[in-house]
Design a protein around this motif. Sequence first.
Motif, PDB file in Angstrom:
ATOM      1  N   ALA A   1       0.645  -1.320  -0.085  1.00 52.65           N
ATOM      2  CA  ALA A   1      -0.150  -0.097  -0.168  1.00 52.65           C
ATOM      3  C   ALA A   1       0.812   1.090   0.017  1.00 52.65           C
ATOM      4  O   ALA A   1       0.327   2.017  -0.594  1.00 52.65           O
ATOM      5  N   LEU A   2       1.947   1.117   0.991  1.00 55.65           N
ATOM      6  CA  LEU A   2       2.707   2.492   0.818  1.00 55.65           C
ATOM      7  C   LEU A   2       3.562   2.581  -0.580  1.00 55.65           C
ATOM      8  O   LEU A   2       3.645   3.791  -1.112  1.00 55.65           O
TER       9      LEU A   2
ATOM     10  N   VAL B   1       0.957   4.373  -2.742  1.00 52.56           N
ATOM     11  CA  VAL B   1       0.746   5.955  -2.404  1.00 52.56           C
ATOM     12  C   VAL B   1       1.844   6.533  -2.816  1.00 52.56           C
ATOM     13  O   VAL B   1       1.939   7.751  -3.288  1.00 52.56           O
ATOM     14  N   ILE B   2       3.144   6.021  -2.672  1.00 52.82           N
ATOM     15  CA  ILE B   2       4.279   6.830  -3.170  1.00 52.82           C
ATOM     16  C   ILE B   2       4.552   6.926  -4.566  1.00 52.82           C
ATOM     17  O   ILE B   2       4.889   8.023  -5.135  1.00 52.82           O
TER      18      ILE B   2
ATOM     19  N   ASN C   1       2.192   6.992  -6.719  1.00 50.58           N
ATOM     20  CA  ASN C   1       1.010   7.798  -7.209  1.00 50.58           C
ATOM     21  C   ASN C   1       1.435   9.210  -7.107  1.00 50.58           C
ATOM     22  O   ASN C   1       0.761  10.270  -7.472  1.00 50.58           O
ATOM     23  N   ASN C   2       2.060   9.502  -5.962  1.00 48.75           N
ATOM     24  CA  ASN C   2       2.259  11.074  -5.499  1.00 48.75           C
ATOM     25  C   ASN C   2       3.711  11.490  -6.072  1.00 48.75           C
ATOM     26  O   ASN C   2       4.208  12.678  -6.116  1.00 48.75           O
TER      27      ASN C   2
END
Length: 91
Positions: free
Chosen positions: A82-83, A86-87, A89-90
């Motif tokens: 999940a991390l 998120v990373i 996508n950012n």
Amino acid sequence: MQSIFQILLMILDVVWFVIIVHIIFSWLISFQVLNLRQPLVAQLWDGLNRLLEPLYGPIRRRLPYTGGLDLAPLIVILAIAALRIVIRNNM
């Protein structure tokens, strides 16, 4: 900023690899392929446990007792995945 994200992704990849090694190592010990009476095996097992206990400990305290089944590595792997999402996508 992108280099910080890449460093974080690299650290997450290393942690992912160490967890997978720990899981495989535990299976080999459980099926008696590896013997903990051998000094090298015992040192590697102890080192992996000491390295990953800060990740597994808080999760194990919150999970209900499931007998011999340890779900902490699975939850940590899912959290790492999940991390990573998120990373990426950012970035």
